[in-house]
Design an enzyme around this catalytic site. Structure first.
Site, PDB file in Angstrom:
ATOM      1  N   GLN A 116       0.813  -1.216   0.000  1.00 32.53           N
ATOM      2  CA  GLN A 116       0.000   0.000   0.000  1.00 32.53           C
ATOM      3  C   GLN A 116       0.847   1.267   0.000  1.00 32.53           C
ATOM      4  O   GLN A 116       0.322   2.376   0.098  1.00 32.53           O
ATOM      5  CB  GLN A 116      -0.940  -0.007   1.213  1.00 32.53           C
ATOM      6  CG  GLN A 116      -1.932  -1.158   1.163  1.00 32.53           C
ATOM      7  CD  GLN A 116      -2.750  -1.297   2.436  1.00 32.53           C
ATOM      8  OE1 GLN A 116      -2.598  -0.539   3.384  1.00 32.53           O
ATOM      9  NE2 GLN A 116      -3.630  -2.297   2.459  1.00 32.53           N
ATOM     10  N   HIS A 183      -1.080   0.200   5.504  1.00 33.89           N
ATOM     11  CA  HIS A 183      -1.601   1.301   6.333  1.00 33.89           C
ATOM     12  C   HIS A 183      -0.595   2.429   6.558  1.00 33.89           C
ATOM     13  O   HIS A 183      -0.189   2.723   7.680  1.00 33.89           O
ATOM     14  CB  HIS A 183      -2.108   0.765   7.677  1.00 33.89           C
ATOM     15  CG  HIS A 183      -3.313  -0.129   7.533  1.00 33.89           C
ATOM     16  ND1 HIS A 183      -4.126  -0.466   8.588  1.00 33.89           N
ATOM     17  CD2 HIS A 183      -3.837  -0.759   6.446  1.00 33.89           C
ATOM     18  CE1 HIS A 183      -5.103  -1.269   8.164  1.00 33.89           C
ATOM     19  NE2 HIS A 183      -4.942  -1.471   6.859  1.00 33.89           N
ATOM     20  N   GLU A 278     -15.180   4.958   8.945  1.00 36.03           N
ATOM     21  CA  GLU A 278     -15.854   5.996   9.717  1.00 36.03           C
ATOM     22  C   GLU A 278     -15.456   7.418   9.347  1.00 36.03           C
ATOM     23  O   GLU A 278     -14.337   7.699   8.956  1.00 36.03           O
ATOM     24  CB  GLU A 278     -15.668   5.769  11.221  1.00 36.03           C
ATOM     25  CG  GLU A 278     -14.250   5.649  11.698  1.00 36.03           C
ATOM     26  CD  GLU A 278     -14.172   5.341  13.206  1.00 36.03           C
ATOM     27  OE1 GLU A 278     -13.488   6.104  13.909  1.00 36.03           O
ATOM     28  OE2 GLU A 278     -14.788   4.369  13.678  1.00 36.03           O
ATOM     29  N   TYR A 299     -11.209  -9.004   9.511  1.00 34.06           N
ATOM     30  CA  TYR A 299     -11.442  -9.630   8.205  1.00 34.06           C
ATOM     31  C   TYR A 299     -11.804 -11.108   8.380  1.00 34.06           C
ATOM     32  O   TYR A 299     -12.499 -11.687   7.557  1.00 34.06           O
ATOM     33  CB  TYR A 299     -10.221  -9.483   7.296  1.00 34.06           C
ATOM     34  CG  TYR A 299      -9.942  -8.040   6.916  1.00 34.06           C
ATOM     35  CD1 TYR A 299     -10.953  -7.245   6.390  1.00 34.06           C
ATOM     36  CD2 TYR A 299      -8.683  -7.480   7.085  1.00 34.06           C
ATOM     37  CE1 TYR A 299     -10.717  -5.923   6.040  1.00 34.06           C
ATOM     38  CE2 TYR A 299      -8.432  -6.159   6.734  1.00 34.06           C
ATOM     39  CZ  TYR A 299      -9.451  -5.387   6.216  1.00 34.06           C
ATOM     40  OH  TYR A 299      -9.220  -4.082   5.877  1.00 34.06           O
TER      41      TYR A 299
HETATM   42 CA   LIG Z   1     -13.190   5.149  15.697  1.00 31.77          CA
END
Ligand SMILES: [Ca+2]
Length: 407
Positions: A116, A183, A278, A299
């Site tokens: 990533q 990440h 979120e 996951y």
């Molecule tokens: Ca949170």
């Protein structure tokens, strides 16, 4: 039907009826129709997830304005209306008005582009028109692993549609380093006073990710720094022993979307676990919960930690998605060309393959609208013309830029 069932049914109906006016706008169906991964989890307040679609949705036309581009990660408009883009593999280009990528800009430092990682976000300094300075984030190879870093440079465009980065300096390094490829975040957003917000990730694996709760670690945080990469003197943890002074907020997972709203306040959308993306408005010193408090599941389908969605002294997300949209870039729409979207957040979805439009009522989501684009969306920006521009990516490693207008 037993008498008890009848009574209960009656009670529920009566409650629904009495609550009618408050829920009147929920008559419209949510855009999301798929089953949740964590169906037993309940939102903490109305419209925290699956908000209804708006009654009025503009008809959107799409036009590909640039194609055959390398695998892009971010896009920013230059003052002359051209686009400056970053390519994940470590290149930067200016896109001409005709939609052609100019020659690779010289002087871009080496980036770690596996997994990533790569060349990530780019932002123009607030004084770009006079200074020519840009800021960019990237995955940096280090002696003891790797991590997200932020560099500043002067962009000197040339007549051939390319240019050179001069005076390149790494101004900030997310620490500690970690030997992984997931990440990294990240987005760069300048606040109204010239402060720079830097969002990162928590490096995903079980060992580093718990550091999202650790103030001595830079994993899973939003940072707030000055143009030289130094902590602002009014940051929330400057006087806290062993805390990293650049930290603005903590408890984040992987932040790849961030923007200011019309009041100059920072908003972010982070990649959550399965069913836990979120929207937050990160405030100074606040804890956004990860990995102790979250919606969604691992996951594997197991609980994340204790499987709790609320806890004292952690913030509820303003909105969450289960299933996830896999958020990339976001923008605040303040244009006039699409009046229905005025004041809305536009969030790119990799998995949802389109743009998510969040219509706000104050600091809460009132409606969620989806604009399907049939492509993974890597970044979203509002152009000087008020049109919306979405950067797509394909699994084969190429990108296009799609212009969205109201028909
Ligand atoms: Ca949170």
């Amino acid at each position: 039907m037993t008498r008890l069932t009848r009574l209960l049914t009656g009670t529920i109906l009566a409650t629904a009826f009495i609550a009618g006016p408050a829920f009147a706008q929920t008559a419209a169906k949510p855009a999301e129709t798929k089953a949740a991964n964590a169906p037993d989890q309940k939102p903490a307040f109305a419209n925290q997830t699956r908000a209804p679609q708006p009654a009025q949705m503009p008809k959107i036309a799409t036009e590909t304005v640039a194609e055959g581009l390398p695998h892009l990660w971010s896009m920013e408009f230059l003052p002359d209306g051209r686009m400056l883009v970053t390519a994940k593999e470590g290149a930067m280009h200016i896109i001409s008005d005709e939609g052609e990528a100019g020659p690779e800009i010289k002087g871009v430092p080496k980036v770690l582009s596996g997994g990533q990682g790569g060349l990530l976000d780019v932002a123009l300094a607030p004084d770009y028109e006079t200074s020519g300075r840009i800021y960019f984030s990237f995955s940096e190879e280090r002696e003891d692993g790797n991590g997200t870093s932020v560099a500043s440079a002067k962009l000197v465009p040339d007549d051939a549609g390319g240019g050179t980065l001069e005076d390149v300096k790494v101004v900030f390094q997310q620490m500690p380093s970690y030997d992984g490829n997931k990440h990294f975040g990240s987005r760069l957003v300048f606040g109204p006073k010239g402060e720079l917000y830097v969002t990162v990730g928590e490096r995903s694996d079980p060992e580093p990710r718990v550091q999202a709760q650790d103030l001595s670690s830079g994993l899973g945080k939003v940072f707030r720094i000055d143009a030289d990469g130094k902590a602002l003197s009014d940051n929330p943890f400057v006087s806290t022993q062993n805390a990293r002074p650049e930290i603005w907020s903590l408890g984040h997972r992987n932040l790849q979307a961030a923007t200011l709203d019309g009041q100059g306040r920072l908003w972010t959308v982070e990649h959550g676990p399965k069913g836990g993306d979120e929207l937050n408005r990160p405030e100074a010193g606040k804890n956004y919960g990860w990995p102790e408090v979250t919606y969604g599941v691992e996951y594997s389908g197991r609980n994340v930690g204790d499987g709790i969605t609320a806890k004292a002294e952690t913030e509820q997300p303003i909105y969450y998605w289960d299933p996830v949209i896999a958020p990339s870039g976001m923008a605040y729409y303040d244009g006039d060309a699409i009046p229905e979207w005025k004041g809305a957040f536009l969030v790119g979805g990799l998995v949802s393959q389109g743009v998510v439009v969040l219509h706000m009522d104050g600091d809460k989501v009132a409606h969620e609208e989806r604009v399907p684009l049939n492509a993974r969306i890597r970044d979203v920006k509002v152009g000087p013309d008020g049109a919306v521009y979405a950067v797509t990516e394909s699994r084969s490693g190429s990108s296009t830029i799609v212009k969205l207008t109201k028909t």
